[in-house]
Motif scaffolding. Structure first.
Motif, PDB file in Angstrom:
ATOM      1  N   ASN A  37       0.878  -1.166   0.000  1.00  0.00           N
ATOM      2  CA  ASN A  37       0.000   0.000   0.000  1.00  0.00           C
ATOM      3  C   ASN A  37       0.911   1.211   0.000  1.00  0.00           C
ATOM      4  OD1 ASN A  37      -1.747   2.084   0.527  1.00  0.00           O
ATOM      5  ND2 ASN A  37      -2.827   1.034   2.173  1.00  0.00           N
ATOM      6  N   SER A  38       1.035   1.854  -1.172  1.00  0.00           N
ATOM      7  CA  SER A  38       1.994   2.944  -1.306  1.00  0.00           C
ATOM      8  C   SER A  38       1.655   4.128  -0.403  1.00  0.00           C
ATOM      9  CB  SER A  38       2.059   3.402  -2.758  1.00  0.00           C
ATOM     10  OG  SER A  38       0.776   3.842  -3.186  1.00  0.00           O
ATOM     11  N   ASP A  39       0.400   4.264  -0.013  1.00  0.00           N
ATOM     12  CA  ASP A  39       0.000   5.375   0.850  1.00  0.00           C
ATOM     13  C   ASP A  39       0.179   5.055   2.334  1.00  0.00           C
ATOM     14  OD1 ASP A  39      -0.717   6.798  -1.393  1.00  0.00           O
ATOM     15  OD2 ASP A  39      -2.798   6.093  -1.324  1.00  0.00           O
ATOM     16  N   ALA A  40       0.372   3.794   2.646  1.00  0.00           N
ATOM     17  CA  ALA A  40       0.441   3.392   4.048  1.00  0.00           C
ATOM     18  C   ALA A  40       1.889   3.352   4.516  1.00  0.00           C
ATOM     19  CB  ALA A  40      -0.196   2.023   4.240  1.00  0.00           C
ATOM     20  N   PRO A  41       2.183   3.986   5.645  1.00  0.00           N
ATOM     21  CA  PRO A  41       3.538   3.908   6.190  1.00  0.00           C
ATOM     22  C   PRO A  41       3.811   2.506   6.716  1.00  0.00           C
ATOM     23  CG  PRO A  41       2.084   5.050   7.715  1.00  0.00           C
ATOM     24  CD  PRO A  41       1.286   4.786   6.466  1.00  0.00           C
ATOM     25  N   PRO A  42       5.097   2.144   6.860  1.00  0.00           N
ATOM     26  CA  PRO A  42       5.407   0.834   7.437  1.00  0.00           C
ATOM     27  C   PRO A  42       4.724   0.689   8.799  1.00  0.00           C
ATOM     28  CG  PRO A  42       7.388   1.912   6.614  1.00  0.00           C
ATOM     29  CD  PRO A  42       6.271   2.918   6.527  1.00  0.00           C
ATOM     30  N   GLY A  43       4.167  -0.476   9.031  1.00  0.00           N
ATOM     31  CA  GLY A  43       3.480  -0.710  10.292  1.00  0.00           C
ATOM     32  C   GLY A  43       2.124  -0.039  10.375  1.00  0.00           C
ATOM     33  N   ASP A  44       1.549   0.315   9.231  1.00  0.00           N
ATOM     34  CA  ASP A  44       0.236   0.961   9.200  1.00  0.00           C
ATOM     35  C   ASP A  44      -0.781   0.122   9.978  1.00  0.00           C
ATOM     36  OD1 ASP A  44      -1.891   2.739   8.198  1.00  0.00           O
ATOM     37  OD2 ASP A  44      -2.467   0.974   7.015  1.00  0.00           O
ATOM     38  N   PRO A  45      -1.456   0.692  10.985  1.00  0.00           N
ATOM     39  CA  PRO A  45      -2.380  -0.087  11.822  1.00  0.00           C
ATOM     40  C   PRO A  45      -3.604  -0.601  11.062  1.00  0.00           C
ATOM     41  CG  PRO A  45      -2.448   2.238  12.431  1.00  0.00           C
ATOM     42  CD  PRO A  45      -1.327   2.078  11.454  1.00  0.00           C
ATOM     43  N   VAL A  46      -4.051   0.111  10.039  1.00  0.00           N
ATOM     44  CA  VAL A  46      -5.220  -0.342   9.281  1.00  0.00           C
ATOM     45  C   VAL A  46      -4.871  -1.578   8.465  1.00  0.00           C
ATOM     46  CG1 VAL A  46      -6.961   0.303   7.580  1.00  0.00           C
ATOM     47  CG2 VAL A  46      -6.129   2.009   9.197  1.00  0.00           C
ATOM     48  N   THR A  47      -3.739  -1.537   7.774  1.00  0.00           N
ATOM     49  CA  THR A  47      -3.292  -2.680   6.976  1.00  0.00           C
ATOM     50  C   THR A  47      -2.998  -3.878   7.877  1.00  0.00           C
ATOM     51  OG1 THR A  47      -2.355  -1.141   5.370  1.00  0.00           O
ATOM     52  CG2 THR A  47      -1.617  -3.420   5.246  1.00  0.00           C
ATOM     53  N   ALA A  48      -2.371  -3.626   9.010  1.00  0.00           N
ATOM     54  CA  ALA A  48      -2.070  -4.705   9.954  1.00  0.00           C
ATOM     55  C   ALA A  48      -3.358  -5.326  10.498  1.00  0.00           C
ATOM     56  CB  ALA A  48      -1.206  -4.177  11.099  1.00  0.00           C
ATOM     57  N   ALA A  49      -4.359  -4.511  10.771  1.00  0.00           N
ATOM     58  CA  ALA A  49      -5.633  -5.024  11.272  1.00  0.00           C
ATOM     59  C   ALA A  49      -6.310  -5.905  10.228  1.00  0.00           C
ATOM     60  CB  ALA A  49      -6.543  -3.860  11.670  1.00  0.00           C
ATOM     61  N   ALA A  50      -6.270  -5.479   8.964  1.00  0.00           N
ATOM     62  CA  ALA A  50      -6.869  -6.291   7.892  1.00  0.00           C
ATOM     63  C   ALA A  50      -6.160  -7.637   7.790  1.00  0.00           C
ATOM     64  CB  ALA A  50      -6.811  -5.542   6.568  1.00  0.00           C
ATOM     65  N   ALA A  51      -4.847  -7.640   7.899  1.00  0.00           N
ATOM     66  CA  ALA A  51      -4.094  -8.891   7.847  1.00  0.00           C
ATOM     67  C   ALA A  51      -4.457  -9.801   9.018  1.00  0.00           C
ATOM     68  CB  ALA A  51      -2.595  -8.598   7.834  1.00  0.00           C
ATOM     69  N   ARG A  52      -4.651  -9.221  10.208  1.00  0.00           N
ATOM     70  CA  ARG A  52      -5.051 -10.019  11.377  1.00  0.00           C
ATOM     71  C   ARG A  52      -6.426 -10.651  11.166  1.00  0.00           C
ATOM     72  NH1 ARG A  52      -2.900  -5.657  14.195  1.00  0.00           N
ATOM     73  NH2 ARG A  52      -4.977  -4.853  14.625  1.00  0.00           N
ATOM     74  N   LEU A  53      -7.360  -9.884  10.599  1.00  0.00           N
ATOM     75  CA  LEU A  53      -8.699 -10.434  10.345  1.00  0.00           C
ATOM     76  C   LEU A  53      -8.628 -11.594   9.366  1.00  0.00           C
ATOM     77  CD1 LEU A  53     -11.087  -7.349  10.071  1.00  0.00           C
ATOM     78  CD2 LEU A  53     -10.574  -8.776  12.049  1.00  0.00           C
ATOM     79  N   ARG A  54      -7.837 -11.452   8.333  1.00  0.00           N
ATOM     80  CA  ARG A  54      -7.702 -12.519   7.342  1.00  0.00           C
ATOM     81  C   ARG A  54      -7.111 -13.776   7.985  1.00  0.00           C
ATOM     82  NH1 ARG A  54      -8.389 -10.569   2.080  1.00  0.00           N
ATOM     83  NH2 ARG A  54      -7.043 -12.126   1.121  1.00  0.00           N
TER      84      ARG A  54
END
Length: 195
Positions: A37-54
């Protein structure tokens, strides 16, 4: 009739996932889950949360089908769809309950009463001719316990439709159903932790 109900449900789910994809949600690959996600900084909490849900869904239902911004899976023979939007930091669980055309005024009133006192975090909702059970939350701050509880409540609302209309998180009175519903929530919370 059941086929039409399920078809309407799948069309609604497809429109949800398509709308989220059009809003700029980055996709997934089978190899690594989330694409960059080019807009998301490393460790982005939203992206990390989506990965946890998956990962939680994979543990809950190894036969789950993943798509760009969510998944279709099953819990206790109840079909559930997860849809999320990384840009909006929101997630939603939905499960079909019944065709809206089958509900009379008294049934609709009972649903509204349940939304007030026994549905709790999950809710009954109507869209595109279908009555849904749904749980909606901000994605980045959703804890594993909240996800497991929300998922269990969503499934319990489907299974108790027409009887107690209860999510199972808190049920007033005695009986066996409250304990069974609580056990489902606890099991799903356990499978959602430590990911």
């Amino acid at each position: 009739m059941r086929f039409i109900f399920l078809l309407a449900g799948f069309l609604f789910i497809a429109s949800l996932s398509g709308a989220a994809a059009q809003s700029g949600v980055d996709g997934f690959t089978e190899e690594n889950g989330l694409q960059g996600n080019s807009d998301a900084p490393p460790g982005d909490p939203v992206t990390a949360a989506a990965a946890r849900l998956r990962a939680a869904i994979q543990r809950i239902d190894p036969a789950a089908e993943f798509f760009e911004n969510g998944a279709n899976f099953s819990v206790v023979n109840t079909p559930v769809t997860l849809v999320y939007d990384l840009a909006a930091d929101r997630m939603r669980l939905v499960a079909p309950v019944a065709e809206l055309a089958s509900l009379d005024e008294a049934a609709l009133m009972r649903l509204m009463q349940a939304n007030f006192d026994s549905a709790l975090d999950a809710r009954y909702a109507a869209a595109r001719g279908v009555l849904w059970s749904t749980f909606i939350h901000q994605l980045s701050i959703l804890t594993p316990d909240e996800f497991g509880s929300g998922l269990g409540q969503t499934v319990n609302l489907v299974q108790t439709y027409g009887s107690s209309y209860s999510s199972g998180a808190i049920v007033f009175g005695g009986g066996d159903s409250a304990e069974e519903q609580r056990e489902l929530i606890e099991e799903l919370q356990d499978k959602s932790r430590d990911i």
